[in-house]
Design a protein around this motif. Structure first.
Motif: not given
Length: 203
Positions: A155-170
């Motif tokens: 969901g939106i909250a998890l996507v935010e965390q994944l990107v903010d923590h640089k765990l997902v870059q594409d």
């Protein structure tokens, strides 16, 4: 009179005019979409309109903002387009504060700081940085949606965390995630992480 493929020629439907409400526009913020388009958004004093409380409304683009001369601090008239999407119809000019200033669109992206550009053939102003976090978040949400890969739990909250923590870059990085990585995030227990990884695997 017969009928066309879509409508009977012998019938007329009457449409009620949309319900309107007046409220104060506190701030104009900018939202970067998954294609890089920067959309101005009106943040409003909450107001009841057509059965729901509205506190945000899209302002579409810089041209619309200028055409309607919408400014921060203005009192505006709202209605719901198609009884669904809130939009600003017009400004109540006699209630405008004397010190109000026209909104100036920035030259740089509010999310990543890259230059904003406008193609001569379109109204939209875009961020051209393909590594922009806001665009990546939009792409991930779209990728995980029901109409795309249907990844339940992303969901939106998890996507935010994944990107903010640089765990997902594409988008491809989703398929490198592990239970350990996900468990370190807020509100992600081991079971939730396992369920998400199963959904990603299924996709």
């Amino acid at each position: 009179l017969g009928a066309t493929a879509k409508t009977p020629r012998w019938a007329i439907s009457y449409k009620y005019s949309a319900e309107q409400a007046e409220t104060k526009l506190n701030q104009i913020t900018l939202q970067v979409g998954r294609t890089g388009v920067v959309t101005p958004v009106a943040n409003l004093d909450p107001v009841l309109l057509a059965g729901s409380t509205v506190s945000r409304a899209t302002l579409h683009n810089a041209e619309e903002l200028e055409r309607k001369d919408i400014r921060e601090g203005d009192t505006v008239l709202l209605e719901k387009g198609g009884d669904v999407i809130p939009k600003v119809v017009r400004v109540v000019l006699f209630k405008r504060p004397p010190d109000s200033q026209p909104f100036k669109f920035p030259d740089t992206c509010p999310a990543c700081g890259a230059n904003l550009v406008q193609d001569e053939t379109e109204v939209a102003i875009r961020c051209v940085n393909t590594r922009c976090d806001a665009q990546l978040k939009g792409n991930l949400r779209h990728f995980a949606s029901r109409t795309a890969m249907d990844i339940e739990g992303l969901g939106i909250a998890l996507v935010e965390q994944l990107v903010d923590h640089k765990l997902v870059q594409d988008v491809g990085d989703l398929y490198q995630l592990t239970v350990e990585t996900l468990s370190s995030l807020d509100r992600m227990a081991e079971k939730s992480a396992g369920n998400l990884l199963a959904a990603i695997e299924k996709s």
